[in-house]
Design a protein around this motif. Sequence first.
Motif, PDB file in Angstrom:
ATOM      1  N   ARG A  84       0.824  -1.212   0.000  1.00  0.00           N
ATOM      2  CA  ARG A  84       0.000   0.000   0.000  1.00  0.00           C
ATOM      3  C   ARG A  84       0.853   1.255   0.000  1.00  0.00           C
ATOM      4  NH1 ARG A  84      -4.596  -1.253   4.334  1.00  0.00           N
ATOM      5  NH2 ARG A  84      -6.005  -2.484   3.052  1.00  0.00           N
ATOM      6  N   TYR A 133       0.740   3.957   1.599  1.00  0.00           N
ATOM      7  CA  TYR A 133       1.135   4.490   2.900  1.00  0.00           C
ATOM      8  C   TYR A 133       2.431   3.839   3.351  1.00  0.00           C
ATOM      9  CZ  TYR A 133       1.539   5.495   7.764  1.00  0.00           C
ATOM     10  OH  TYR A 133       2.040   5.888   8.958  1.00  0.00           O
ATOM     11  N   ILE A 188       6.194   5.590   3.797  1.00  0.00           N
ATOM     12  CA  ILE A 188       6.934   5.521   5.056  1.00  0.00           C
ATOM     13  C   ILE A 188       8.365   5.088   4.792  1.00  0.00           C
ATOM     14  CG2 ILE A 188       7.191   4.133   7.146  1.00  0.00           C
ATOM     15  CD1 ILE A 188       5.202   6.105   7.634  1.00  0.00           C
ATOM     16  N   GLU A 231      10.390   7.850   3.292  1.00  0.00           N
ATOM     17  CA  GLU A 231      10.794   8.842   4.282  1.00  0.00           C
ATOM     18  C   GLU A 231      11.933   8.342   5.141  1.00  0.00           C
ATOM     19  OE1 GLU A 231       7.578  10.240   6.744  1.00  0.00           O
ATOM     20  OE2 GLU A 231       6.331  10.404   4.959  1.00  0.00           O
ATOM     21  N   LEU A 273     -10.709   3.754   6.256  1.00  0.00           N
ATOM     22  CA  LEU A 273      -9.544   2.933   5.935  1.00  0.00           C
ATOM     23  C   LEU A 273      -9.293   2.997   4.440  1.00  0.00           C
ATOM     24  CD1 LEU A 273      -7.403   0.789   6.497  1.00  0.00           C
ATOM     25  CD2 LEU A 273      -9.187  -0.926   6.565  1.00  0.00           C
ATOM     26  N   SER A 274      -8.097   3.408   4.084  1.00  0.00           N
ATOM     27  CA  SER A 274      -7.707   3.447   2.670  1.00  0.00           C
ATOM     28  C   SER A 274      -8.642   4.320   1.834  1.00  0.00           C
ATOM     29  CB  SER A 274      -7.701   2.017   2.114  1.00  0.00           C
ATOM     30  OG  SER A 274      -6.725   1.887   1.122  1.00  0.00           O
ATOM     31  N   GLU A 276      -4.368   4.777   7.099  1.00  0.00           N
ATOM     32  CA  GLU A 276      -3.812   4.564   5.755  1.00  0.00           C
ATOM     33  C   GLU A 276      -4.638   5.197   4.652  1.00  0.00           C
ATOM     34  OE1 GLU A 276      -2.011   0.887   4.790  1.00  0.00           O
ATOM     35  OE2 GLU A 276      -1.963   0.220   6.870  1.00  0.00           O
ATOM     36  N   SER A 330      -2.778   7.036  13.849  1.00  0.00           N
ATOM     37  CA  SER A 330      -1.389   6.616  13.698  1.00  0.00           C
ATOM     38  C   SER A 330      -0.790   6.919  12.338  1.00  0.00           C
ATOM     39  CB  SER A 330      -1.270   5.114  13.983  1.00  0.00           C
ATOM     40  OG  SER A 330      -2.175   4.404  13.164  1.00  0.00           O
ATOM     41  N   THR A 331      -1.611   7.014  11.308  1.00  0.00           N
ATOM     42  CA  THR A 331      -1.023   7.235   9.989  1.00  0.00           C
ATOM     43  C   THR A 331      -1.111   8.687   9.534  1.00  0.00           C
ATOM     44  OG1 THR A 331      -3.073   6.546   8.939  1.00  0.00           O
ATOM     45  CG2 THR A 331      -1.391   4.866   9.271  1.00  0.00           C
ATOM     46  N   THR A 376       0.450  12.380   9.506  1.00  0.00           N
ATOM     47  CA  THR A 376       1.870  12.694   9.592  1.00  0.00           C
ATOM     48  C   THR A 376       2.218  13.912  10.438  1.00  0.00           C
ATOM     49  OG1 THR A 376       1.578  13.759   7.458  1.00  0.00           O
ATOM     50  CG2 THR A 376       2.582  11.583   7.448  1.00  0.00           C
ATOM     51  N   GLN A 420       3.622   9.065  14.708  1.00  0.00           N
ATOM     52  CA  GLN A 420       5.067   9.086  14.879  1.00  0.00           C
ATOM     53  C   GLN A 420       5.591  10.296  15.623  1.00  0.00           C
ATOM     54  OE1 GLN A 420       6.414   8.422  10.818  1.00  0.00           O
ATOM     55  NE2 GLN A 420       8.416   7.966  11.690  1.00  0.00           N
TER      56      GLN A 420
END
Lengths: 193, 583
Positions: free
Chosen positions: A76, A78, A82, A85, B152-153, B179, B206-207, B209, B234
């Motif tokens: 995917r 995403y 990652i 990066e 999701l997605s 995601e 979580s995804t 940025t 992150q």
Amino acid sequence: MDHQKRSTLDLFNTDLATELRLGLPGSTNDQPEIKSNLSGNKRTSSESGSSICTDENDSTFSPPMKEQVVGWPPVRSYRKNILQEKKPTCETGSGMYVKVSMDGAPYLRKMDLKIYKSYEELIEGLQEMFKCIIGLYSEKEGYNGSQHVPTYEDKDGDWMLVGDVPWNMFISSCKRLRIMKSCEATGLGTYCV
Amino acid sequence: MDPAAAGVEFIGTGADPTRSSTLPEEFLKRTFSLISSEKDRSSVSLVCKDWYNAERLSRRHVTIRNCYSVSPEMVAARFPAIRSVTLKGKPRFSDFNLVPDGWGADVQSWLNVFATAYPFLEELRLKRMAVTDESLEFIALNFDGFKALSLLSCDGFSTLGLEAIATHCKNLTELDIQENGIDDLGGDWLSYFPENLTSLEVLNFSTLTSEVSFDDLESLVSRCKSLRVLKVNQKINLHQLQKLLVLAPQLTELGTGTFMEELVSGSVNDLENTFSKCGNMHTLSGFWDATLLHLPVIYPVCGNLTFLNLSYANIGDVELEQILSRSKQLIRLWVVDTVGDKGLEAVGSHCQLLEELRVFPVDPFDQQIGVTESGLLAVSIGCPKLHYILYFCQRMTNAAVITVAQNCPDFTHFRLCIMSPHEPDYLTNEPMDEAFGAIVKTCTNLRRLSVSGLLTDLAFEYVGKYAKNLETLSVAFAGTSDMGMEYVMRGCPKLKRVEIRDCPFGDSALLSGLTQYESMRSLWMSDCNLTMNGCKKLAEEMGRLNVEVIKDKDDDVSLASKVYVYRTVAGPRKDAPHFVVTL
């Protein structure tokens, strides 16, 4: 050997991340064209119905390089982003810059690994940049005899001796370079990959 | 076949006319309201007209696996009391950039109907839908009791849309953003949760940025006493994680932030101590940049973990071993191939209860070897309960997979991705036919299969012959002729979703599935040998299918390079962009 000085006011050259630099020998960009999807390799339209492909050789089915196939492997976006990066070296079309440090030097340099095609060229470039002598590599002795030893940090975070692995493998796993003083490097030549 | 998904109207056989009494509707409705399984509800609805009615009136949740298989009006007409909707849109290959932008699956047309039909809608779970900020704001403003949003997605929205949700959904219990292709315009959105919002139970960003305001996050966690799932991004560091965990030791699922941190040893002890108070924690994820320096903080909870997601942590076998030796209860494990075969040996030796393993590639384009057949073998030997595997590797052998099949005959999901197209068995140089043959022969419960490597029609002959329970099949760069696809289409009666790319299957292969397509959810074929004529023929024969061709301007006009076929009761799409041609 060319040294290219670029002025910070040079608005017409935006490919390089660094604006002002003493260019390294031969630092011109020439990137091979990257096909962005498979359509360039599509089977010809004259084929109709079923086509039998042999395992060995099928000119309409030559497997494209991994990098050139859209959406393959099926990871995917995403997750792929990652990874992009995370790569500390910037592997965009404009170069593969890694940090280079030399023990005792007051600051680090950055070097574009893409301009070199072999270890010989790389060592020459390092010697030029840091005005030091690294000498020749031998499998048994490493860089024995010279005052400076080139090492690099690989993807696993380990410090490796430059020259042990094939050039392509080195290029894809080198994150940064460090020129060690040979007195510190004893024992490094006996590293097993 | 799930009538709800297909939106097919049931024409009941009716009650026995000689019977004078039937069960009262209220009784039926109350009984059926206890049935949550959609499959069961489907069966119930097929018994007779009364049961069909009672079921549809009592249903609270509906899953629509293809948003174009039915119209929102039809759903609303059949099920008036829905409180929770799961809606899936684009074909799965859109995750891998095979579907152009603007293809469709816009949620707004559904929301418009829901706003009138389901004003009490509480939950919306969207997968691969196009969602705009306006749609998110629409949700926030039109459904008073809205509780749970899961994306999701999906793509098309930004953090502005999240602001709207945070601002207006006073009873929000769940916000799960995973995601998605979104514009992360900044972390302010979290600060829009009002001070009096205390209902949050699930928060997963979580995804995303960008950085969120830690103070606002801390305050949110502190006042939401029912919070059980927290997955941060992150940008949250270990210091901050510590503060959050102190406030929420009741968490059952935690997604950490970054592990890259120079913590003084006192702080490490504090964090480890804090983890030791999290007695309910059974799921861990996150772990960006984790190393052995700080991984030990999680050791106190390892013993209770059932799901460990290390797929963003590029750790090696040493780190993995340390964790797994303490995590004997693991049922699901996701790792990156940096752990290597040695790491997988550790999985085999410590995780006897393991049922699911996913091994992701650290770098899909790297030539370096990550995991090989020996890692897979080691896991199959040590984990007899394994039934789900997703495995990315550079090379594989038939012998290994055959042994794996014998060791783990209970596979329900076998997804093997040999990353170089057309890669043969690297020891014998033969096709990988026997490997997948063994899997389908031995694993009689197999429901999902992804094949890869060099494959001839023989592999598909095996699939058609043995994979009688197969529901989902993914094929890429495989097969030698139309026969390959024909074997599958004729042999596998339970197929629901088939996705094929870059295979030499032509029109006759496509047409061989004629009788299957209406009992399947969808078929995707891209970069095969299909022509417009073949697709037209299919469309003519099968009226209740949408046969859509996605045109590429570089295409030869007679070719159909991307074809998406799906059953529908809603007719051809009304929102198809110019590059989608319905035949």
